[in-house]
Design a protein around this motif. Structure first.
Motif, PDB file in Angstrom:
ATOM      1  N   THR A   1       0.836  -1.206   0.000  1.00  0.00           N
ATOM      2  CA  THR A   1       0.000   0.000   0.000  1.00  0.00           C
ATOM      3  C   THR A   1       0.864   1.247   0.000  1.00  0.00           C
ATOM      4  N   ARG A   2       1.938   1.220   0.770  1.00  0.00           N
ATOM      5  CA  ARG A   2       2.845   2.369   0.831  1.00  0.00           C
ATOM      6  C   ARG A   2       3.593   2.558  -0.485  1.00  0.00           C
ATOM      7  N   MET A   3       3.855   1.460  -1.200  1.00  0.00           N
ATOM      8  CA  MET A   3       4.595   1.557  -2.451  1.00  0.00           C
ATOM      9  C   MET A   3       3.741   2.036  -3.612  1.00  0.00           C
ATOM     10  N   ALA A   4       2.438   1.835  -3.525  1.00  0.00           N
ATOM     11  CA  ALA A   4       1.555   2.133  -4.663  1.00  0.00           C
ATOM     12  C   ALA A   4       1.744   3.540  -5.240  1.00  0.00           C
ATOM     13  N   PRO A   5       1.810   4.606  -4.415  1.00  0.00           N
ATOM     14  CA  PRO A   5       1.996   5.947  -4.988  1.00  0.00           C
ATOM     15  C   PRO A   5       3.363   6.155  -5.640  1.00  0.00           C
TER      16      PRO A   5
ATOM     17  N   ALA B   1       8.855 -11.879  -3.777  1.00  0.00           N
ATOM     18  CA  ALA B   1       9.484 -13.179  -3.562  1.00  0.00           C
ATOM     19  C   ALA B   1      10.370 -13.197  -2.326  1.00  0.00           C
ATOM     20  N   GLY B   2      10.980 -12.053  -2.037  1.00  0.00           N
ATOM     21  CA  GLY B   2      11.879 -12.005  -0.874  1.00  0.00           C
ATOM     22  C   GLY B   2      11.711 -10.702  -0.136  1.00  0.00           C
ATOM     23  N   PRO B   3      10.853 -10.650   0.880  1.00  0.00           N
ATOM     24  CA  PRO B   3      10.600  -9.395   1.597  1.00  0.00           C
ATOM     25  C   PRO B   3      11.864  -8.698   2.090  1.00  0.00           C
ATOM     26  N   GLY B   4      12.910  -9.458   2.385  1.00  0.00           N
ATOM     27  CA  GLY B   4      14.147  -8.874   2.865  1.00  0.00           C
ATOM     28  C   GLY B   4      14.905  -8.105   1.799  1.00  0.00           C
TER      29      GLY B   4
ATOM     30  N   ASP C   1      14.747  -1.964   4.964  1.00  0.00           N
ATOM     31  CA  ASP C   1      13.804  -1.253   5.828  1.00  0.00           C
ATOM     32  C   ASP C   1      14.485  -0.182   6.683  1.00  0.00           C
ATOM     33  N   ASP C   2      15.784   0.026   6.454  1.00  0.00           N
ATOM     34  CA  ASP C   2      16.499   1.013   7.251  1.00  0.00           C
ATOM     35  C   ASP C   2      16.736   2.310   6.485  1.00  0.00           C
ATOM     36  N   ILE C   3      16.138   2.433   5.281  1.00  0.00           N
ATOM     37  CA  ILE C   3      16.244   3.660   4.509  1.00  0.00           C
ATOM     38  C   ILE C   3      14.859   4.053   4.006  1.00  0.00           C
ATOM     39  N   ASP C   4      14.748   5.253   3.474  1.00  0.00           N
ATOM     40  CA  ASP C   4      13.491   5.743   2.916  1.00  0.00           C
ATOM     41  C   ASP C   4      12.928   4.747   1.916  1.00  0.00           C
ATOM     42  N   LEU C   5      11.602   4.514   1.954  1.00  0.00           N
ATOM     43  CA  LEU C   5      10.978   3.495   1.116  1.00  0.00           C
ATOM     44  C   LEU C   5      11.217   3.762  -0.369  1.00  0.00           C
ATOM     45  N   ARG C   6      11.113   5.022  -0.776  1.00  0.00           N
ATOM     46  CA  ARG C   6      11.307   5.343  -2.197  1.00  0.00           C
ATOM     47  C   ARG C   6      12.737   5.026  -2.622  1.00  0.00           C
ATOM     48  N   ALA C   7      13.698   5.401  -1.802  1.00  0.00           N
ATOM     49  CA  ALA C   7      15.091   5.093  -2.111  1.00  0.00           C
ATOM     50  C   ALA C   7      15.310   3.582  -2.146  1.00  0.00           C
ATOM     51  N   ALA C   8      14.683   2.874  -1.217  1.00  0.00           N
ATOM     52  CA  ALA C   8      14.823   1.414  -1.175  1.00  0.00           C
ATOM     53  C   ALA C   8      14.248   0.772  -2.437  1.00  0.00           C
ATOM     54  N   LEU C   9      13.122   1.278  -2.919  1.00  0.00           N
ATOM     55  CA  LEU C   9      12.490   0.744  -4.125  1.00  0.00           C
ATOM     56  C   LEU C   9      13.399   0.953  -5.344  1.00  0.00           C
ATOM     57  N   PHE C  10      13.942   2.148  -5.485  1.00  0.00           N
ATOM     58  CA  PHE C  10      14.831   2.433  -6.613  1.00  0.00           C
ATOM     59  C   PHE C  10      16.122   1.624  -6.491  1.00  0.00           C
ATOM     60  N   ARG C  11      16.536   1.369  -5.274  1.00  0.00           N
ATOM     61  CA  ARG C  11      17.752   0.577  -5.070  1.00  0.00           C
ATOM     62  C   ARG C  11      17.561  -0.840  -5.595  1.00  0.00           C
ATOM     63  N   VAL C  12      16.422  -1.446  -5.301  1.00  0.00           N
ATOM     64  CA  VAL C  12      16.137  -2.793  -5.812  1.00  0.00           C
ATOM     65  C   VAL C  12      16.068  -2.769  -7.333  1.00  0.00           C
ATOM     66  N   PHE C  13      15.363  -1.778  -7.875  1.00  0.00           N
ATOM     67  CA  PHE C  13      15.232  -1.660  -9.327  1.00  0.00           C
ATOM     68  C   PHE C  13      16.610  -1.620  -9.985  1.00  0.00           C
TER      69      PHE C  13
ATOM     70  N   THR D   1      23.357   6.024  -1.357  1.00  0.00           N
ATOM     71  CA  THR D   1      22.716   4.875  -0.718  1.00  0.00           C
ATOM     72  C   THR D   1      22.106   3.948  -1.758  1.00  0.00           C
ATOM     73  N   ILE D   2      21.417   4.523  -2.725  1.00  0.00           N
ATOM     74  CA  ILE D   2      20.757   3.719  -3.763  1.00  0.00           C
ATOM     75  C   ILE D   2      21.773   2.909  -4.568  1.00  0.00           C
ATOM     76  N   LEU D   3      22.909   3.518  -4.890  1.00  0.00           N
ATOM     77  CA  LEU D   3      23.900   2.863  -5.736  1.00  0.00           C
ATOM     78  C   LEU D   3      25.007   2.167  -4.945  1.00  0.00           C
ATOM     79  N   ASP D   4      24.956   2.266  -3.620  1.00  0.00           N
ATOM     80  CA  ASP D   4      25.993   1.660  -2.767  1.00  0.00           C
ATOM     81  C   ASP D   4      27.384   2.163  -3.144  1.00  0.00           C
ATOM     82  N   ARG D   5      27.502   3.482  -3.282  1.00  0.00           N
ATOM     83  CA  ARG D   5      28.772   4.092  -3.655  1.00  0.00           C
ATOM     84  C   ARG D   5      29.019   5.313  -2.790  1.00  0.00           C
ATOM     85  N   PRO D   6      30.280   5.743  -2.644  1.00  0.00           N
ATOM     86  CA  PRO D   6      30.582   6.919  -1.829  1.00  0.00           C
ATOM     87  C   PRO D   6      29.979   8.186  -2.421  1.00  0.00           C
ATOM     88  N   VAL D   7      29.651   9.144  -1.554  1.00  0.00           N
ATOM     89  CA  VAL D   7      29.053  10.401  -2.010  1.00  0.00           C
ATOM     90  C   VAL D   7      29.984  11.121  -2.975  1.00  0.00           C
TER      91      VAL D   7
END
Length: 271
Positions: free
Chosen positions: A5-9, A41-44, A48-60, A115-121
């Motif tokens: 539900t939180r991801m839908a928007p 397939a894998g909730p993990g 869950d320790d970063i902003d949901l939007r950033a986490a979604l783009f990170r998986v993508f 954070t999204i790309l797992d690289r230094p700033v």
């Protein structure tokens, strides 16, 4: 509230990014679907320790970068409906392209992109700067600077030329600015608002736009006089004192997306 539900928007934003990155809506949607399937397939998978939007783009992006062909530069989109700015992306190196889109299109700051790309700033900053140079190589243009403070004008000229563009004129007054476009129409205007002789850079830009449609970046110490909350407002605005990296990023955005200035009809000329 459930995660779905939180991801839908956020899904329209993910699809927008995916289309810009891949060049077609079909390809973008395929990666978006793969992202959602991985999360289900894998909730993990979804941090869950970063902003949901950033986490979604990170998986993508983990899924997108896992495909070897996406590491190749110079691939053009075969989607004839794609707008010209998006087609320019095909000529960009993949990782700078990703960083640029995350920053310019999706509005993530450098820390979030790291954070999204797992690289230094610091590396993210370098990627965005590289994207700016690659964009300039594709869309190199002539730039008119309207600025009465000599040191600031020199700084702006150096930033513009560092990106690979050409400064055709530095105008200190309304009259000089209008005269400059009569000599040569620029591809971009950087404009202060309050000029040396008390004339208005805002009025100069309005007059310029009667003759040529061109992206304009306003640079002012008093942004509140332009950002009134009423529409239209300037598409691009930089506050003094400015950071060089900010100026470079906004120049690249303005040229890449080809947005013309949108100027308040009643903005204060004293800004």
């Amino acid at each position: 509230m459930s995660t779905s539900t939180r991801m839908a928007p956020l899904l329209p934003q993910l699809r927008r990014f995916a289309r810009a990155l891949t060049g077609t809506q079909a390809a973008g949607d395929a990666y978006a679907v793969a992202t959602l399937e991985a999360i289900v397939a894998g909730p993990g998978v979804l941090a869950d320790d970063i902003d949901l939007r950033a986490a979604l783009f990170r998986v993508f992006l983990k899924i997108w970068t896992s495909v070897p062909i996406n590491h190749e530069a110079g691939r053009e989109s075969d989607d004839t409906t794609t707008e010209m700015p998006t087609r320019h992306l095909g000529a960009m190196t993949p990782l700078p392209r990703v960083a640029f889109l995350l920053h310019a299109v999706e509005g993530f700051d450098r820390d979030q992109i790291a954070t999204i790309l797992d690289r230094p700033v610091a590396e993210i900053q370098a990627l965005i700067e590289r994207a700016g140079r690659e964009i300039a190589a594709e869309i190199s243009t002539d730039v008119l600077i309207i600025e009465d403070e000599q040191l600031i004008a020199i700084d702006l000229e150096a930033l513009v030329e560092d990106l690979g563009h050409r400064v055709t004129r530095i105008a200190r007054t309304h009259a000089e600015a209008v005269a400059a476009i009569a000599e040569k129409a620029p591809g971009l205007v950087l404009a202060d608002i309050q000029l040396a002789d008390g004339s208005s850079g805002l009025e100069a830009v309005n007059e310029i736009l009667l003759h040529v449609q061109v992206p304009v970046i306003f640079i002012t110490a008093f942004p509140e006089r332009l950002l009134t909350g009423q529409r239209p407002e300037p598409a691009f605005l930089i506050t003094k004192p400015f950071q060089p990296d900010t100026v470079k990023a906004i120049i690249s955005q303005a040229l890449f997306f080809g947005q013309n200035a949108r100027i308040p009809n009643k903005a204060s000329p004293a800004a």
